[in-house]
Scaffold this motif. Structure first.
Motif, PDB file in Angstrom:
ATOM      1  N   SER A  78       0.844  -1.180   0.000  1.00 19.31           N
ATOM      2  CA  SER A  78       0.000   0.000   0.000  1.00 19.31           C
ATOM      3  C   SER A  78       0.881   1.232   0.000  1.00 19.31           C
ATOM      4  CB  SER A  78      -0.896   0.019   1.237  1.00 19.31           C
ATOM      5  OG  SER A  78      -0.114   0.267   2.394  1.00 19.31           O
ATOM      6  N   LYS A  79       0.262   2.385  -0.286  1.00 17.58           N
ATOM      7  CA  LYS A  79       0.999   3.644  -0.283  1.00 17.58           C
ATOM      8  C   LYS A  79       1.601   3.905   1.091  1.00 17.58           C
ATOM      9  CE  LYS A  79       0.339   8.585  -1.029  1.00 17.58           C
ATOM     10  NZ  LYS A  79      -0.614   9.640  -1.427  1.00 17.58           N
ATOM     11  N   GLU A  80       0.835   3.586   2.133  1.00 17.27           N
ATOM     12  CA  GLU A  80       1.326   3.813   3.494  1.00 17.27           C
ATOM     13  C   GLU A  80       2.566   2.976   3.780  1.00 17.27           C
ATOM     14  OE1 GLU A  80      -1.773   3.269   2.650  1.00 17.27           O
ATOM     15  OE2 GLU A  80      -2.610   5.265   3.045  1.00 17.27           O
ATOM     16  N   ALA A  81       2.556   1.720   3.305  1.00  9.76           N
ATOM     17  CA  ALA A  81       3.712   0.852   3.543  1.00  9.76           C
ATOM     18  C   ALA A  81       4.941   1.354   2.802  1.00  9.76           C
ATOM     19  CB  ALA A  81       3.385  -0.578   3.110  1.00  9.76           C
ATOM     20  N   ARG A  82       4.729   1.856   1.567  1.00  6.27           N
ATOM     21  CA  ARG A  82       5.866   2.359   0.794  1.00  6.27           C
ATOM     22  C   ARG A  82       6.438   3.629   1.428  1.00  6.27           C
ATOM     23  NH1 ARG A  82       2.225   1.183  -3.432  1.00  6.27           N
ATOM     24  NH2 ARG A  82       1.860   3.408  -3.830  1.00  6.27           N
ATOM     25  N   LEU A  83       5.541   4.508   1.877  1.00  2.00           N
ATOM     26  CA  LEU A  83       6.014   5.733   2.508  1.00  2.00           C
ATOM     27  C   LEU A  83       6.715   5.455   3.826  1.00  2.00           C
ATOM     28  CD1 LEU A  83       3.064   8.192   1.784  1.00  2.00           C
ATOM     29  CD2 LEU A  83       5.292   8.083   0.671  1.00  2.00           C
ATOM     30  N   LEU A  96      14.997  -0.145  -2.985  1.00  4.90           N
ATOM     31  CA  LEU A  96      14.036   0.940  -3.158  1.00  4.90           C
ATOM     32  C   LEU A  96      14.721   2.301  -3.141  1.00  4.90           C
ATOM     33  CD1 LEU A  96      10.782   0.160  -1.121  1.00  4.90           C
ATOM     34  CD2 LEU A  96      11.202  -0.041  -3.569  1.00  4.90           C
ATOM     35  N   ALA A  97      15.727   2.455  -2.301  1.00  2.00           N
ATOM     36  CA  ALA A  97      16.424   3.735  -2.169  1.00  2.00           C
ATOM     37  C   ALA A  97      17.417   4.002  -3.291  1.00  2.00           C
ATOM     38  CB  ALA A  97      17.151   3.784  -0.827  1.00  2.00           C
ATOM     39  N   ALA A  98      17.620   3.008  -4.196  1.00  2.00           N
ATOM     40  CA  ALA A  98      18.588   3.111  -5.291  1.00  2.00           C
ATOM     41  C   ALA A  98      20.016   3.227  -4.785  1.00  2.00           C
ATOM     42  CB  ALA A  98      18.264   4.289  -6.210  1.00  2.00           C
ATOM     43  N   GLU A 104       8.312  -3.199 -10.316  1.00  2.00           N
ATOM     44  CA  GLU A 104       6.995  -2.710  -9.895  1.00  2.00           C
ATOM     45  C   GLU A 104       7.091  -1.898  -8.612  1.00  2.00           C
ATOM     46  OE1 GLU A 104       2.889  -4.738  -8.286  1.00  2.00           O
ATOM     47  OE2 GLU A 104       3.789  -5.574 -10.106  1.00  2.00           O
ATOM     48  N   LEU A 105       7.828  -2.412  -7.637  1.00  3.78           N
ATOM     49  CA  LEU A 105       7.974  -1.695  -6.372  1.00  3.78           C
ATOM     50  C   LEU A 105       8.749  -0.395  -6.549  1.00  3.78           C
ATOM     51  CD1 LEU A 105       8.683  -4.621  -3.867  1.00  3.78           C
ATOM     52  CD2 LEU A 105       6.555  -3.368  -4.200  1.00  3.78           C
ATOM     53  N   ALA A 106       9.782  -0.416  -7.373  1.00  2.00           N
ATOM     54  CA  ALA A 106      10.580   0.796  -7.600  1.00  2.00           C
ATOM     55  C   ALA A 106       9.736   1.884  -8.265  1.00  2.00           C
ATOM     56  CB  ALA A 106      11.800   0.475  -8.448  1.00  2.00           C
ATOM     57  N   ARG A 107       8.939   1.502  -9.254  1.00  5.37           N
ATOM     58  CA  ARG A 107       8.089   2.484  -9.934  1.00  5.37           C
ATOM     59  C   ARG A 107       7.057   3.069  -8.971  1.00  5.37           C
ATOM     60  NH1 ARG A 107       8.678   2.769 -15.450  1.00  5.37           N
ATOM     61  NH2 ARG A 107       9.712   1.008 -16.497  1.00  5.37           N
ATOM     62  N   GLU A 108       6.431   2.223  -8.157  1.00  8.02           N
ATOM     63  CA  GLU A 108       5.461   2.703  -7.176  1.00  8.02           C
ATOM     64  C   GLU A 108       6.133   3.638  -6.166  1.00  8.02           C
ATOM     65  OE1 GLU A 108       3.950  -0.842  -5.447  1.00  8.02           O
ATOM     66  OE2 GLU A 108       2.643  -1.347  -7.135  1.00  8.02           O
ATOM     67  N   PHE A 109       7.306   3.249  -5.731  1.00  6.74           N
ATOM     68  CA  PHE A 109       8.054   4.026  -4.748  1.00  6.74           C
ATOM     69  C   PHE A 109       8.419   5.397  -5.306  1.00  6.74           C
ATOM     70  CE2 PHE A 109      12.033   5.070  -2.489  1.00  6.74           C
ATOM     71  CZ  PHE A 109      11.610   4.953  -1.172  1.00  6.74           C
ATOM     72  N   ASP A 110       8.931   5.419  -6.556  1.00  6.04           N
ATOM     73  CA  ASP A 110       9.331   6.676  -7.171  1.00  6.04           C
ATOM     74  C   ASP A 110       8.128   7.589  -7.399  1.00  6.04           C
ATOM     75  OD1 ASP A 110      11.885   5.692  -7.167  1.00  6.04           O
ATOM     76  OD2 ASP A 110      11.875   5.091  -9.282  1.00  6.04           O
ATOM     77  N   LEU A 111       6.982   6.998  -7.704  1.00  4.48           N
ATOM     78  CA  LEU A 111       5.764   7.785  -7.877  1.00  4.48           C
ATOM     79  C   LEU A 111       5.354   8.429  -6.552  1.00  4.48           C
ATOM     80  CD1 LEU A 111       3.612   8.596  -9.947  1.00  4.48           C
ATOM     81  CD2 LEU A 111       2.308   6.567  -9.266  1.00  4.48           C
ATOM     82  N   ASP A 112       5.476   7.675  -5.470  1.00  8.72           N
ATOM     83  CA  ASP A 112       5.172   8.225  -4.146  1.00  8.72           C
ATOM     84  C   ASP A 112       6.088   9.396  -3.823  1.00  8.72           C
ATOM     85  OD1 ASP A 112       3.159   6.409  -3.668  1.00  8.72           O
ATOM     86  OD2 ASP A 112       4.465   4.976  -2.654  1.00  8.72           O
ATOM     87  N   VAL A 113       7.366   9.236  -4.106  1.00 13.65           N
ATOM     88  CA  VAL A 113       8.339  10.292  -3.830  1.00 13.65           C
ATOM     89  C   VAL A 113       7.967  11.568  -4.580  1.00 13.65           C
ATOM     90  CG1 VAL A 113      10.740  11.007  -4.182  1.00 13.65           C
ATOM     91  CG2 VAL A 113      10.241   8.738  -3.284  1.00 13.65           C
ATOM     92  N   ALA A 114       7.584  11.411  -5.867  1.00  8.95           N
ATOM     93  CA  ALA A 114       7.236  12.573  -6.678  1.00  8.95           C
ATOM     94  C   ALA A 114       5.936  13.218  -6.198  1.00  8.95           C
ATOM     95  CB  ALA A 114       7.104  12.159  -8.143  1.00  8.95           C
ATOM     96  N   ILE A 120      16.665  -0.698 -18.001  1.00  5.53           N
ATOM     97  CA  ILE A 120      17.221   0.655 -18.059  1.00  5.53           C
ATOM     98  C   ILE A 120      16.611   1.525 -16.963  1.00  5.53           C
ATOM     99  CG2 ILE A 120      17.465   2.737 -19.457  1.00  5.53           C
ATOM    100  CD1 ILE A 120      19.212   0.411 -20.378  1.00  5.53           C
ATOM    101  N   TYR A 121      15.327   1.334 -16.663  1.00  2.07           N
ATOM    102  CA  TYR A 121      14.691   2.120 -15.608  1.00  2.07           C
ATOM    103  C   TYR A 121      15.398   1.901 -14.273  1.00  2.07           C
ATOM    104  CZ  TYR A 121      11.238   4.134 -12.476  1.00  2.07           C
ATOM    105  OH  TYR A 121      10.632   4.892 -11.509  1.00  2.07           O
ATOM    106  N   LEU A 122      15.657   0.638 -13.940  1.00  2.00           N
ATOM    107  CA  LEU A 122      16.330   0.345 -12.673  1.00  2.00           C
ATOM    108  C   LEU A 122      17.742   0.922 -12.653  1.00  2.00           C
ATOM    109  CD1 LEU A 122      15.236  -3.341 -11.953  1.00  2.00           C
ATOM    110  CD2 LEU A 122      14.476  -1.271 -10.777  1.00  2.00           C
ATOM    111  N   MET A 123      18.440   0.840 -13.773  1.00  2.00           N
ATOM    112  CA  MET A 123      19.809   1.331 -13.821  1.00  2.00           C
ATOM    113  C   MET A 123      19.867   2.855 -13.889  1.00  2.00           C
ATOM    114  SD  MET A 123      21.553  -1.581 -16.290  1.00  2.00           S
ATOM    115  CE  MET A 123      23.246  -1.156 -15.869  1.00  2.00           C
ATOM    116  N   ALA A 124      18.754   3.487 -14.258  1.00  2.00           N
ATOM    117  CA  ALA A 124      18.702   4.947 -14.320  1.00  2.00           C
ATOM    118  C   ALA A 124      18.394   5.563 -12.965  1.00  2.00           C
ATOM    119  CB  ALA A 124      17.643   5.391 -15.330  1.00  2.00           C
TER     120      ALA A 124
END
Length: 495
Positions: free
Chosen positions: A61-66, A128-130, A202-212, A287-291
């Motif tokens: 969930s968003k709460e868990a990612r945050l 998640l933190a890259a 999937e988790l990285a994309r969700e996480f990055d969306l939350d950050v933005a 490429i997304y993960l490496m970027a």
């Protein structure tokens, strides 16, 4: 007629209602208990904020990612605030957690289950933190790639230290050098984290969306500015070193890294195992993960792929149709002399492909030869010709997104005056120009073993010492596509 006892009727009615209420309460309790049991079987804690995704897996969930983001920001996962892969030395990740596949970390469970192994939880947070980077792909026999999905592919992560590469690119010219310098090579396999690639993406994309969305401090996704394809032994390492030296603070450069070539060629050289679409979809995720970068100063991303990637360039072009790229090539005799400069030419990369490359086999058949009719020098020329033909076809199809660049003594000036500022749209200031000119005089093959390792052009020497077999093979097989590249309207000299 008998008299109705209203009091008795009222009492019976109340008793019945109480019985019905008790039955409803019992049903609700039973249903809730069953729900808790299902959660337990799936490994989801009611307090974790987890859920079920459409694929049947555990969804954060968003709460868990945050919450994961807050823990990372507090230094409980990933690097300390203000530290990045460009500055921090490598640190270990401890043991890996078995998530169903031997040695595989289950990221979702690690991030949602409060009772999960704390070391594994930190490993998931590092990804998640890259602060932990994708360094390789594993494709077990049970893995599969479809047009719009893939499964069973494993991503291998480890914390890379890019600082040494940024400081002196010729000392660590290849991705494998950065990996070894970061203690992430095969000798240090215990430092690696293996996870399901699809889950990580999937988790990285969700996480990055939350950050933005929440305007929080977190990893950034670098802009892919340019990619280098090449014939090999034609100045491609100079290109990679120059892209880094131009602006080391803001640039990240991957020079012949393992994950992209695995994705590009994951469907086979002739896409006989799966489609171009499937390969392109996998490459976009890689490429997304490496970027993703935990260094707030980094903004631009560059890749130099292995020469073999040229044969399946359409996979890259489908994934990134507007990203500019170049193809580096060289005079036929000179490049063959570099390729065959070894005690046993049968072991040269350009010769070994005769047993494994469908494109080489197709070329031989098209030209009316039999495999047994050809010498090693001819196989080398054919191998290089297939690379040049593929590049030429893609150049014409890309209509200006690609550019052919011929090796010459002025190659570094082609980069500084045309490729970087006008094709890759990357500014070149005087300080960057000076850094690039300095590294252009350093021979990367020494990898820092001999002081500055001054580079000395060897084109004339190669021409002078070429054997008749090399000259004949070059003329018969490699010269035609070489000439066609020079005549192309998408050659740097003609644009």
């Amino acid at each position: 007629m008998a008299k109705i006892n209203k009091q008795s009727m009222k009492g019976n009615d109340g008793k019945a209602r109480r019985q019905q209420l008790s039955q409803k309460i019992l049903i609700v309790i039973s249903a809730f208990a069953s729900f808790l049991f299902v959660l337990h079987i799936l490994g989801i804690s009611p307090r974790s904020g987890g859920g079920i995704n459409r694929g049947g897996g555990i969804r954060l969930s968003k709460e868990a990612r945050l919450e994961a983001l807050r823990r990372i920001g507090q230094g409980k996962g990933g690097r300390q605030p203000g530290e990045s892969s460009s500055k921090q030395q490598h640190h270990g990740h401890g043991h890996e957690h078995n998530g169903g596949v031997k040695g595989l970390l289950s990221m979702r469970e690690a991030l949602t289950d409060p009772n999960y192994d704390p070391i594994a939880k930190k490993q998931a947070q590092h990804i998640l933190a890259a602060s932990t980077n994708l360094i390789d792909l594993e494709m077990p026999h049970h893995s599969s790639i479809k047009d719009n999905s893939y499964e069973g592919i494993i991503g291998v992560f480890c914390t890379l230290n890019f600082a040494a590469q940024k400081e002196n690119p010729p000392e660590l010219p290849m991705f494998r050098d950065v990996v070894a310098n970061s203690n992430c090579d095969d000798k240090n396999h215990n430092q690696r984290i293996r996870v399901d690639l699809n889950t990580a993406v999937e988790l990285a994309r969700e996480f990055d969306l939350d950050v933005a969305k929440e305007n929080l401090s977190g990893p950034s996704v670098l802009e892919l500015k340019g990619v280098v394809f090449h014939e090999s032994r034609c100045g491609s390492t100079l290109a990679a070193n120059s892209m880094m030296a131009l602006d080391p603070e803001h640039h990240r450069v991957y020079s012949e890294s393992s994950p992209p070539i695995a994705a590009i060629r994951g469907c086979g050289e002739d896409f006989s195992d799966c489609s171009v679409e499937g390969s392109a979809n996998l490459l976009k995720d890689v490429i997304y993960l490496m970027a993703r970068s935990d260094d707030p100063k980094e903004t631009n991303l560059f890749f130099k792929f292995q020469s073999a990637a040229t044969r399946t360039m359409q996979s890259f072009r489908m994934a990134f149709p507007t990203t500019p790229w170049i193809f580096l090539y060289r005079d036929p005799v000179q490049v063959m002399m570099s390729q065959l400069d070894m005690p046993r030419i049968s072991r040269a990369n350009c010769v070994r492909s005769k047993n494994s490359s469908p494109m080489v086999h197709t070329f031989i058949k098209r030209e009316g030869y039999q495999k047994d009719d050809l010498e090693d020098e001819e196989f080398c020329a054919i191998h290089l010709a297939t690379l040049c033909e593929s590049a030429l076809e893609n150049l014409e199809d890309a209509n200006g997104v690609g550019m052919a660049v011929n090796y010459s003594p002025d190659l570094v000036h082609d980069f500084l005056d045309t490729v970087f500022p006008h094709h890759f749209n990357t500014p070149v200031d005087q300080a960057g120009r000076d850094r690039v000119l300095k590294v252009s005089g350093t021979y990367s093959k020494n990898r820092g073993q001999e002081a500055e390792g001054e580079f000395k052009p060897d084109s004339e020497k190669k021409e002078k010492h070429a054997s008749k077999a090399i000259r004949d093979a070059s003329t018969n097989f490699l010269q035609p596509p070489y000439d066609a590249l020079g005549d192309s309207s998408f050659n740097i000299k003609n644009m």
